[in-house]
Design a protein around this motif. Structure first.
Motif, PDB file in Angstrom:
ATOM      1  N   LYS A  17       1.234  -1.241   0.055  1.00  0.00           N
ATOM      2  CA  LYS A  17       0.147   0.010  -0.056  1.00  0.00           C
ATOM      3  C   LYS A  17       1.044   1.112  -0.133  1.00  0.00           C
ATOM      4  N   ALA A  18       1.435   1.213   0.480  1.00  0.00           N
ATOM      5  CA  ALA A  18       2.369   2.272   0.888  1.00  0.00           C
ATOM      6  C   ALA A  18       3.495   2.354  -0.676  1.00  0.00           C
ATOM      7  N   MET A  19       3.927   1.228  -1.100  1.00  0.00           N
ATOM      8  CA  MET A  19       4.524   1.245  -2.138  1.00  0.00           C
ATOM      9  C   MET A  19       3.453   2.029  -3.932  1.00  0.00           C
ATOM     10  N   PHE A  20       2.443   1.197  -3.621  1.00  0.00           N
ATOM     11  CA  PHE A  20       1.801   1.708  -5.253  1.00  0.00           C
ATOM     12  C   PHE A  20       0.488   2.320  -4.483  1.00  0.00           C
ATOM     13  N   SER A  21       0.844   3.644  -4.384  1.00  0.00           N
ATOM     14  CA  SER A  21      -0.447   4.660  -4.011  1.00  0.00           C
ATOM     15  C   SER A  21      -0.884   5.240  -4.981  1.00  0.00           C
ATOM     16  N   ASP A  22      -1.579   6.658  -5.507  1.00  0.00           N
ATOM     17  CA  ASP A  22      -2.219   7.569  -6.002  1.00  0.00           C
ATOM     18  C   ASP A  22      -1.018   7.661  -6.361  1.00  0.00           C
ATOM     19  N   THR A  23      -1.011   8.606  -5.512  1.00  0.00           N
ATOM     20  CA  THR A  23       0.519   9.526  -5.826  1.00  0.00           C
ATOM     21  C   THR A  23       1.768   9.317  -6.558  1.00  0.00           C
ATOM     22  N   ALA A  24       2.556   8.063  -5.778  1.00  0.00           N
ATOM     23  CA  ALA A  24       2.588   7.466  -6.708  1.00  0.00           C
ATOM     24  C   ALA A  24       2.828   7.702  -8.250  1.00  0.00           C
ATOM     25  N   ILE A  25       1.792   7.064  -8.587  1.00  0.00           N
ATOM     26  CA  ILE A  25       1.231   6.644 -10.708  1.00  0.00           C
ATOM     27  C   ILE A  25       1.279   8.071 -10.667  1.00  0.00           C
ATOM     28  N   ILE A  26       0.750   9.313  -9.888  1.00  0.00           N
ATOM     29  CA  ILE A  26       0.428  10.170 -10.244  1.00  0.00           C
ATOM     30  C   ILE A  26       1.918  11.392 -11.022  1.00  0.00           C
ATOM     31  N   GLU A  27       2.328  10.298 -10.140  1.00  0.00           N
ATOM     32  CA  GLU A  27       4.224  11.265  -9.465  1.00  0.00           C
ATOM     33  C   GLU A  27       5.108  10.698 -11.156  1.00  0.00           C
ATOM     34  N   PHE A  28       4.835   9.374 -10.730  1.00  0.00           N
ATOM     35  CA  PHE A  28       5.765   8.937 -12.206  1.00  0.00           C
ATOM     36  C   PHE A  28       5.362   8.991 -13.368  1.00  0.00           C
ATOM     37  N   ALA A  29       4.356   9.113 -13.797  1.00  0.00           N
ATOM     38  CA  ALA A  29       3.750   9.660 -15.069  1.00  0.00           C
ATOM     39  C   ALA A  29       3.654  11.335 -15.558  1.00  0.00           C
ATOM     40  N   HIS A  30       4.104  12.085 -14.541  1.00  0.00           N
ATOM     41  CA  HIS A  30       4.462  13.329 -15.178  1.00  0.00           C
ATOM     42  C   HIS A  30       5.177  13.334 -15.131  1.00  0.00           C
ATOM     43  N   LEU A  81       0.037  14.906 -23.532  1.00  0.00           N
ATOM     44  CA  LEU A  81       0.067  13.727 -22.435  1.00  0.00           C
ATOM     45  C   LEU A  81       0.052  14.588 -21.169  1.00  0.00           C
ATOM     46  N   SER A  82       1.686  15.749 -21.069  1.00  0.00           N
ATOM     47  CA  SER A  82       1.825  15.989 -19.581  1.00  0.00           C
ATOM     48  C   SER A  82       0.958  17.184 -18.957  1.00  0.00           C
ATOM     49  N   ILE A  83      -0.083  17.924 -20.276  1.00  0.00           N
ATOM     50  CA  ILE A  83      -0.516  18.840 -20.202  1.00  0.00           C
ATOM     51  C   ILE A  83      -2.609  17.856 -18.861  1.00  0.00           C
ATOM     52  N   ILE A  84      -2.662  17.024 -20.704  1.00  0.00           N
ATOM     53  CA  ILE A  84      -2.669  16.050 -18.334  1.00  0.00           C
ATOM     54  C   ILE A  84      -2.752  15.336 -17.646  1.00  0.00           C
ATOM     55  N   THR A  85      -1.229  14.874 -17.559  1.00  0.00           N
ATOM     56  CA  THR A  85      -1.065  14.441 -16.507  1.00  0.00           C
ATOM     57  C   THR A  85      -0.886  15.074 -15.398  1.00  0.00           C
ATOM     58  N   GLY A  86      -0.828  17.124 -16.031  1.00  0.00           N
ATOM     59  CA  GLY A  86      -0.207  17.690 -15.084  1.00  0.00           C
ATOM     60  C   GLY A  86      -1.182  18.599 -14.273  1.00  0.00           C
ATOM     61  N   SER A  87      -2.495  18.154 -15.228  1.00  0.00           N
ATOM     62  CA  SER A  87      -3.912  18.760 -14.651  1.00  0.00           C
ATOM     63  C   SER A  87      -4.521  17.958 -13.291  1.00  0.00           C
ATOM     64  N   ILE A  88      -3.951  16.763 -14.036  1.00  0.00           N
ATOM     65  CA  ILE A  88      -4.273  15.704 -12.903  1.00  0.00           C
ATOM     66  C   ILE A  88      -3.149  15.450 -11.000  1.00  0.00           C
ATOM     67  N   SER A  89      -2.834  16.282 -11.879  1.00  0.00           N
ATOM     68  CA  SER A  89      -1.511  16.596 -10.171  1.00  0.00           C
ATOM     69  C   SER A  89      -2.127  17.575  -9.713  1.00  0.00           C
ATOM     70  N   ALA A  90      -2.299  18.608 -10.189  1.00  0.00           N
ATOM     71  CA  ALA A  90      -2.895  19.628  -9.741  1.00  0.00           C
ATOM     72  C   ALA A  90      -4.694  19.424  -9.092  1.00  0.00           C
ATOM     73  N   LYS A  91      -5.302  18.972  -9.154  1.00  0.00           N
ATOM     74  CA  LYS A  91      -6.482  17.990  -8.674  1.00  0.00           C
ATOM     75  C   LYS A  91      -5.739  16.924  -7.128  1.00  0.00           C
ATOM     76  N   TYR A  92      -4.835  16.293  -7.501  1.00  0.00           N
ATOM     77  CA  TYR A  92      -3.980  15.212  -6.748  1.00  0.00           C
ATOM     78  C   TYR A  92      -3.639  16.444  -5.630  1.00  0.00           C
ATOM     79  N   LEU A  93      -3.009  17.854  -5.633  1.00  0.00           N
ATOM     80  CA  LEU A  93      -2.601  18.203  -4.626  1.00  0.00           C
ATOM     81  C   LEU A  93      -3.383  18.917  -4.137  1.00  0.00           C
ATOM     82  N   ALA A  94      -4.617  19.432  -4.942  1.00  0.00           N
ATOM     83  CA  ALA A  94      -5.421  20.255  -4.051  1.00  0.00           C
ATOM     84  C   ALA A  94      -6.263  19.425  -3.143  1.00  0.00           C
ATOM     85  N   ASN A  95      -6.363  18.026  -3.044  1.00  0.00           N
ATOM     86  CA  ASN A  95      -6.958  16.844  -2.289  1.00  0.00           C
ATOM     87  C   ASN A  95      -6.088  16.219  -1.055  1.00  0.00           C
TER      88      ASN A  95
END
Lengths: 439, 170
Positions: free
Chosen positions: A173-186, A237-251
């Motif tokens: 759970k520590a390794m495969f978090s949503d944070t990890a996937i978003i950060e990795f993709a971006h 693609l970076s614009i898409i991951t960037g906007s997902i990152s912004a949503k993630y940061l807000a939450n």
């Protein structure tokens, strides 16, 4: 005194990571490009493209030498200068470190195999490209593992604290978090884009120097064109991951977002602010462009979305205010880079000659190096934006540092040698790239 | 307690052995009057991955005692890291930058970075053994169920290619 040690250690770690990131960007992208060139050479039966693949694989080897050295130093510094991080979370987040070492050795062994079998008759082109794919796999897994550690520092998960001790540890759970996937993709998209644009710049330089009647028929133009089209896709693609990152940061990391976007007050209808400076009291001053509702729309797809501001935390628990300016610089560079890329793609589509003119190529060459700065700025925002925490919400940076103060005495040796290593690596790459056959 | 130590000692010992061979080659190179490039090739840089793996294993398995461990090995490992960095610079310069002639002092400097790296890495290894025996640190054995299958899988993936590389090496 302790403040000095903390600052010295942060500078030291930042320098080392800054250098290592430069090297690893190339280490992750060049194998993909080499396989691609090799594939194209096979498809088109073009010796020149095969030579390109050979040339860049040689560059890759030189960068691995530098990367192994800088990687060793980064591993040492992370553990010895910041023992508090692993002391607190080693039981939870140690697994990706171990897996990273496996991925690293797979990458190194297959890189050796890839390099050794270039001219072996018994090795088919497809098998050779498979060896290259294993280098890509090893490098990508290695990057994923390390990014998960950083993601965990940003949003620690996979444990409970019971009576001051870590309990119910869940390493997956520590390794495969949503944070990890978003950060990795971006971050991966950023690395690819940065290196591909550097390649475009290098071949634009070659194109300018080349004495040909029709630049459009040159192999250098062929490479520039392919690189820029690829960059266009990566930007989208970076614009898409960037906007997902912004949503993630807000939450999940609202204070980091608030400092980056200079959101001084919490509320709905939050504006996007470009420019201005946050002063020492957290007040936004200076000339700026304000787009009403834009931030609320970005993070929640509605102007009514509530965005947390800096007013919910005391000044002492906020990240340094200059990250808002760093973000502005980053976005300006992203804007210029995107413009140059899409103007070029438009020129290719319209078969226009202006993209082959010296003036446009000069702009392309200059802007091509922006990607490297953008990636470095991105990591600075991630790391500085988490301050004053080393592990968000659990361990402050000043508490993660080594108890010995030796670091202020001889820690600056590393940045000094990194500069020399950088110069020598640059000279070695320059020498190799001047040989058109990559010998 | 000793599982972490054993896992650290295996790769670091192999690394030190291979590095002794590199040191010997760099010494032979320094003794030569010409500039012939009789040294290991870049693919041998993959042996350096063993050092990184050793360090990761050490720090991850003994993370709960990292403050004490880092104090015990801080100076020798920092010096070894610096020397490795200098070795990397010299290696790149001698084998990839200069064309024909260069000062023989560089070859000697290259050799001495090997020699002293070896000395300081041996000190680090000795100090780690001493630390584990005297301080009885708790190892994070919760990773072993994932670590060992991972190691078997990795070895299965790399042993064939490694055998092939050393077989075709001149």
């Amino acid at each position: 005194m302790h403040g000095n040690i903390v600052n010295a250690s942060r500078v030291l770690m930042g320098d080392s990571l800054g250098f290592h990131i430069l090297i690893l960007m190339f280490g992750l992208t060049l194998p993909i490009l080499c396989i691609w060139f090799e594939y194209l050479s096979k498809k088109r039966n073009d010796e020149k493209l095969l030579n390109l693949a050979k040339l860049w694989s040689k560059v890759m080897t030189i960068l691995v030498i530098a990367g192994v050295m800088s990687g060793t130093v980064v591993a040492l510094q992370f553990s010895l200068v910041w023992p508090g991080i692993l002391k607190f979370g080693g039981q939870v987040i140690g697994l990706p470190f171990l897996f990273e070492s496996y991925a690293f050795i797979i990458e190194a062994v297959f890189l050796a195999l890839y390099m050794y079998t270039w001219n072996k008759e018994k090795i088919s082109r497809n098998l050779h490209m498979f060896f290259g794919s294993m280098v890509v796999l090893g490098g990508t897994l290695s990057a994923f593992c390390i990014t998960t550690v950083n993601a965990w520092m940003n949003l620690p998960k996979g444990f409970d604290i019971v009576g001051g001790k870590l309990e119910n540890i869940q390493v997956w759970k520590a390794m495969f978090s949503d944070t990890a996937i978003i950060e990795f993709a971006h971050s991966m998209l950023g690395y690819y884009l940065a290196v591909i644009m550097v390649m475009a710049s290098i071949y634009a330089i070659k194109l300018r120097k080349e004495r040909v009647i029709d630049r459009q028929r040159s192999v250098n133009f062929f490479v520039v064109k392919k690189m820029i089209i690829l960059s266009g896709i990566l930007i989208l693609l970076s614009i898409i991951t960037g906007s997902i990152s912004a949503k993630y940061l807000a939450n999940n990391e609202p204070i980091k977002l608030a400092q980056i976007e200079a959101v001084t007050k919490s509320g709905a209808h939050s504006s996007y602010v470009f420019g201005g400076i946050l002063d020492s009291n957290g007040k936004l001053v200076g000339p700026r462009i304000v787009i009403p509702n834009a931030l609320s729309l970005l993070v929640g797809e509605s102007p009514n979305t509530f965005v947390k501001g800096l007013d919910v935390v005391p000044l002492s628990n906020r990240p340094p205010s200059y990250i808002h300016s760093l973000f502005d610089i980053k976005m300006t560079m992203v804007g210029i880079l995107s413009l140059v890329i899409f103007v070029f793609i438009y020129g290719v589509y319209k078969k226009s000659k202006f993209i082959l003119k010296d003036n446009y190529l000069k702009i392309l060459i200059l802007v091509g190096f922006f990607g490297l700065v953008i990636v470095e700025l991105g990591w600075m925002l991630t790391e500085i934006g988490r301050q004053p925490w080393a592990i968000n919400g659990y361990l402050k940076t000043q508490d993660a540092i080594t108890k010995t103060n030796n670091i202020t005495s001889y820690g600056y040796i590393f940045p000094f040698f990194f500069v020399i290593l950088f110069i020598v690596t640059y000279l070695a790459v320059r020498r190799v790239t001047r040989d058109p056959k990559g010998n | 307690m000793y599982s972490g130590l054993v896992l650290f000692l295996i790769p670091v010992s192999i690394y030190i052995l291979l590095f002794i061979y590199e040191t010997y080659l760099s010494f032979k190179k320094a003794l030569r009057k010409d500039h012939k490039r009789n040294y290991v090739e870049a693919t041998w840089e993959m042996t350096h991955t063993l050092l990184i793996i050793s360090l990761i294993l050490l720090f991850v398995f003994y993370s709960r005692s990292l403050n004490e461990l880092s104090s015990a090995i801080f100076a020798p490992i920092f010096i070894a890291g610096t020397l490795l960095l200098i070795r990397g610079i010299l290696y790149t310069y001698i084998f990839y930058v200069v064309k024909k002639t260069y000062s023989k002092y560089l070859d000697w400097l290259f050799f001495f970075t090997h020699l002293f790296t070896l000395v300081f890495l041996s000190i680090v290894t000795f100090k780690v053994i001493q630390f584990v025996i005297n301080s009885h640190p708790i190892a994070n054995t919760n990773f072993l169920p994932y670590f060992i299958p991972g190691e078997i899988l990795t070895l299965a993936l790399i042993l064939g290619p490694m055998y092939f590389i050393y077989r075709i090496k001149e």
